[in-house]
Design a protein around this motif. Sequence first.
Motif, PDB file in Angstrom:
ATOM      1  N   LEU A 267       1.045  -1.208   0.573  1.00 25.49           N
ATOM      2  CA  LEU A 267      -0.060   0.096   0.137  1.00 25.49           C
ATOM      3  C   LEU A 267       0.760   1.110  -0.232  1.00 25.49           C
ATOM      4  O   LEU A 267       1.435   1.172   0.919  1.00 25.49           O
ATOM      5  CB  LEU A 267      -0.486   0.280   0.736  1.00 25.49           C
ATOM      6  N   PRO A 268       0.099   2.843  -0.773  1.00 20.97           N
ATOM      7  CA  PRO A 268       1.407   3.405  -0.855  1.00 20.97           C
ATOM      8  C   PRO A 268       1.103   4.361   0.441  1.00 20.97           C
ATOM      9  O   PRO A 268       2.489   5.279   0.635  1.00 20.97           O
ATOM     10  CB  PRO A 268       0.362   4.041  -1.913  1.00 20.97           C
ATOM     11  N   TRP A 269       0.105   4.306   1.401  1.00 24.15           N
ATOM     12  CA  TRP A 269       0.200   5.148   2.599  1.00 24.15           C
ATOM     13  C   TRP A 269       1.038   4.641   3.768  1.00 24.15           C
ATOM     14  O   TRP A 269       0.681   5.974   4.360  1.00 24.15           O
ATOM     15  CB  TRP A 269      -1.464   5.608   2.577  1.00 24.15           C
ATOM     16  N   PRO A 270       0.805   3.399   4.557  1.00 21.37           N
ATOM     17  CA  PRO A 270       1.039   3.415   5.507  1.00 21.37           C
ATOM     18  C   PRO A 270       2.068   3.318   6.112  1.00 21.37           C
ATOM     19  O   PRO A 270       2.397   4.226   8.158  1.00 21.37           O
ATOM     20  CB  PRO A 270       0.835   2.216   5.625  1.00 21.37           C
ATOM     21  N   GLU A 271       3.655   4.463   5.235  1.00 18.35           N
ATOM     22  CA  GLU A 271       5.116   4.233   6.025  1.00 18.35           C
ATOM     23  C   GLU A 271       4.465   5.865   6.221  1.00 18.35           C
ATOM     24  O   GLU A 271       4.489   6.513   7.663  1.00 18.35           O
ATOM     25  CB  GLU A 271       5.809   3.976   4.847  1.00 18.35           C
ATOM     26  N   GLU A 272       3.990   6.703   5.400  1.00 22.17           N
ATOM     27  CA  GLU A 272       3.686   8.458   5.894  1.00 22.17           C
ATOM     28  C   GLU A 272       2.663   8.170   7.391  1.00 22.17           C
ATOM     29  O   GLU A 272       3.208   9.130   7.847  1.00 22.17           O
ATOM     30  CB  GLU A 272       2.949   8.441   4.479  1.00 22.17           C
ATOM     31  N   LEU A 273       1.853   7.795   6.829  1.00 20.65           N
ATOM     32  CA  LEU A 273       0.527   7.483   8.263  1.00 20.65           C
ATOM     33  C   LEU A 273       1.705   7.688   9.753  1.00 20.65           C
ATOM     34  O   LEU A 273       1.370   7.950  10.335  1.00 20.65           O
ATOM     35  CB  LEU A 273      -0.630   7.046   7.945  1.00 20.65           C
ATOM     36  N   SER A 274       2.050   6.639   9.534  1.00 23.37           N
ATOM     37  CA  SER A 274       3.453   5.815  10.629  1.00 23.37           C
ATOM     38  C   SER A 274       4.354   6.924  10.836  1.00 23.37           C
ATOM     39  O   SER A 274       4.453   7.528  11.988  1.00 23.37           O
ATOM     40  CB  SER A 274       3.827   4.810  10.166  1.00 23.37           C
ATOM     41  N   ARG A 275       4.707   7.504   9.950  1.00 23.23           N
ATOM     42  CA  ARG A 275       5.567   8.603  10.434  1.00 23.23           C
ATOM     43  C   ARG A 275       5.271   9.833  10.973  1.00 23.23           C
ATOM     44  O   ARG A 275       5.744  10.615  11.417  1.00 23.23           O
ATOM     45  CB  ARG A 275       6.426   9.348   8.602  1.00 23.23           C
ATOM     46  N   TYR A 276       3.980   9.960  10.406  1.00 18.87           N
ATOM     47  CA  TYR A 276       2.662  11.420  11.320  1.00 18.87           C
ATOM     48  C   TYR A 276       2.726  11.139  12.459  1.00 18.87           C
ATOM     49  O   TYR A 276       2.904  11.787  13.449  1.00 18.87           O
ATOM     50  CB  TYR A 276       1.623  11.370  10.065  1.00 18.87           C
ATOM     51  N   CYS A 277       2.284   9.729  12.805  1.00 18.88           N
ATOM     52  CA  CYS A 277       1.831   9.590  13.818  1.00 18.88           C
ATOM     53  C   CYS A 277       3.554   9.470  14.758  1.00 18.88           C
ATOM     54  O   CYS A 277       2.432   9.701  15.916  1.00 18.88           O
ATOM     55  CB  CYS A 277       1.163   7.793  14.009  1.00 18.88           C
ATOM     56  N   TYR A 278       3.822   9.201  14.427  1.00 18.86           N
ATOM     57  CA  TYR A 278       5.608   9.118  15.439  1.00 18.86           C
ATOM     58  C   TYR A 278       5.672  10.483  15.612  1.00 18.86           C
ATOM     59  O   TYR A 278       5.903  10.832  16.667  1.00 18.86           O
ATOM     60  CB  TYR A 278       6.581   8.580  14.115  1.00 18.86           C
ATOM     61  N   ILE A 279       5.618  11.238  14.543  1.00 14.84           N
ATOM     62  CA  ILE A 279       5.400  12.846  15.061  1.00 14.84           C
ATOM     63  C   ILE A 279       4.569  13.473  16.114  1.00 14.84           C
ATOM     64  O   ILE A 279       5.085  13.915  17.227  1.00 14.84           O
ATOM     65  CB  ILE A 279       5.414  13.708  13.363  1.00 14.84           C
ATOM     66  N   TRP A 280       4.051  13.165  16.421  1.00 13.24           N
ATOM     67  CA  TRP A 280       2.118  13.599  16.931  1.00 13.24           C
ATOM     68  C   TRP A 280       2.515  12.559  18.974  1.00 13.24           C
ATOM     69  O   TRP A 280       2.956  13.435  19.263  1.00 13.24           O
ATOM     70  CB  TRP A 280       1.016  12.747  16.349  1.00 13.24           C
ATOM     71  N   ILE A 281       3.033  12.058  18.455  1.00 15.40           N
ATOM     72  CA  ILE A 281       3.482  10.745  20.419  1.00 15.40           C
ATOM     73  C   ILE A 281       4.799  11.790  19.901  1.00 15.40           C
ATOM     74  O   ILE A 281       4.529  12.351  21.388  1.00 15.40           O
ATOM     75  CB  ILE A 281       3.858   9.420  19.346  1.00 15.40           C
ATOM     76  N   THR A 282       6.114  12.038  19.313  1.00 12.15           N
ATOM     77  CA  THR A 282       7.129  12.780  19.856  1.00 12.15           C
ATOM     78  C   THR A 282       6.333  14.475  21.041  1.00 12.15           C
ATOM     79  O   THR A 282       6.878  14.178  21.759  1.00 12.15           O
ATOM     80  CB  THR A 282       8.009  13.489  18.582  1.00 12.15           C
ATOM     81  N   PHE A 283       6.377  14.856  19.581  1.00 16.16           N
ATOM     82  CA  PHE A 283       5.640  15.889  20.359  1.00 16.16           C
ATOM     83  C   PHE A 283       4.182  16.169  21.512  1.00 16.16           C
ATOM     84  O   PHE A 283       4.603  16.696  22.841  1.00 16.16           O
ATOM     85  CB  PHE A 283       5.130  16.989  19.759  1.00 16.16           C
ATOM     86  N   LEU A 284       3.240  14.947  21.490  1.00 15.81           N
ATOM     87  CA  LEU A 284       2.451  15.039  22.905  1.00 15.81           C
ATOM     88  C   LEU A 284       3.034  14.208  24.060  1.00 15.81           C
ATOM     89  O   LEU A 284       2.561  14.557  25.030  1.00 15.81           O
ATOM     90  CB  LEU A 284       1.366  14.415  22.476  1.00 15.81           C
ATOM     91  N   SER A 285       3.984  13.151  23.753  1.00 20.92           N
ATOM     92  CA  SER A 285       4.810  13.261  24.780  1.00 20.92           C
ATOM     93  C   SER A 285       5.514  13.947  25.525  1.00 20.92           C
ATOM     94  O   SER A 285       6.236  13.945  27.070  1.00 20.92           O
ATOM     95  CB  SER A 285       5.781  11.937  24.269  1.00 20.92           C
TER      96      SER A 285
ATOM     97  N   THR B 289      -2.213  25.202   0.736  1.00 22.33           N
ATOM     98  CA  THR B 289      -2.931  24.387   0.686  1.00 22.33           C
ATOM     99  C   THR B 289      -2.230  23.383  -0.233  1.00 22.33           C
ATOM    100  O   THR B 289      -2.042  22.074  -0.697  1.00 22.33           O
ATOM    101  CB  THR B 289      -3.476  25.121  -0.602  1.00 22.33           C
ATOM    102  N   GLN B 290      -0.766  22.956   1.030  1.00 20.17           N
ATOM    103  CA  GLN B 290       0.109  21.654   0.416  1.00 20.17           C
ATOM    104  C   GLN B 290      -0.917  20.509   1.221  1.00 20.17           C
ATOM    105  O   GLN B 290      -1.453  20.568   2.371  1.00 20.17           O
ATOM    106  CB  GLN B 290       1.287  21.762   1.733  1.00 20.17           C
ATOM    107  N   SER B 291      -0.674  19.238   0.206  1.00 24.87           N
ATOM    108  CA  SER B 291      -1.039  18.016   1.125  1.00 24.87           C
ATOM    109  C   SER B 291       0.121  17.007   1.298  1.00 24.87           C
ATOM    110  O   SER B 291       1.165  17.240   0.535  1.00 24.87           O
ATOM    111  CB  SER B 291      -2.318  17.876   0.482  1.00 24.87           C
ATOM    112  N   SER B 292      -0.033  15.294   1.684  1.00 18.53           N
ATOM    113  CA  SER B 292       0.961  15.068   1.595  1.00 18.53           C
ATOM    114  C   SER B 292       1.017  13.846   0.208  1.00 18.53           C
ATOM    115  O   SER B 292      -0.287  14.075  -0.086  1.00 18.53           O
ATOM    116  CB  SER B 292       0.235  14.151   2.853  1.00 18.53           C
ATOM    117  N   PRO B 293       1.876  13.158   0.448  1.00 21.15           N
ATOM    118  CA  PRO B 293       2.267  12.855  -1.099  1.00 21.15           C
ATOM    119  C   PRO B 293       1.169  11.364  -0.934  1.00 21.15           C
ATOM    120  O   PRO B 293       0.941  11.769  -2.435  1.00 21.15           O
ATOM    121  CB  PRO B 293       3.390  12.155  -1.368  1.00 21.15           C
ATOM    122  N   ALA B 294       1.152  10.534  -0.157  1.00 15.12           N
ATOM    123  CA  ALA B 294       0.437   9.719  -0.279  1.00 15.12           C
ATOM    124  C   ALA B 294      -0.766   9.441  -0.228  1.00 15.12           C
ATOM    125  O   ALA B 294      -1.622   8.789  -0.702  1.00 15.12           O
ATOM    126  CB  ALA B 294       1.555   8.149   0.567  1.00 15.12           C
TER     127      ALA B 294
END
Length: 188
Positions: free
Chosen positions: A42-60, A118-123
């Motif tokens: 699938l084209p999107w799981p790595e991107e979603l995981s990267r964004y979730c990881y970024i959110w985890i970093t800042f929320l923690s 109006t930038q959007s994510s690639p995948a």
Amino acid sequence: MKKVLMWLDDNLEILLCGLLLTAITVVMSIQVIMRYLVGQALPWPEELSRYCYIWITFLSIGLTIRTGSYFRVTAIIDLLPEKLHKVMEIFCHLVNLVFFGACAYVSIDIIATVYNSTQSSPAMRIPMYFVYLVLPVGMFISVFRTIQMLYLNIRALITGNDLKGAQTEAESIIEAIESENNDKEDQV
């Protein structure tokens, strides 16, 4: 209501980070299954995981402030007498408050710039301001937690209690205020 707020106070960041970590685990497991069993990644799981990881970093960040588990060098502060040690803790929290407050302020401009681009994510093709939204959210949570720790440290310094004693005393004050408000509501 009080129990819900107390639970959120203790567990908000843990809950959010846990949900995001679960999302990473599920999405990447699906990606492995798709890649090796189906033969089509699938084209999107790595991107979603990267964004979730970024959110985890800042929320923690807020979680580490609340638990006192953030990285700091205390070799000199630990040599100080107990009262001066508490004063230095308060000073460090004030420095943190200024830093996180400045970051929160700057992050609002960043969000506005990204929103207007109006930038959007690639995948996944989601607007990038959703990803960048973690900057002000994480910084405002950090500001809140720093103010909370400042209050508890000042209470501990004034009362001579340790930090846990100040936290218990603060909870008692909150309970008394809520009880007084409930009594007023019952009278009306």
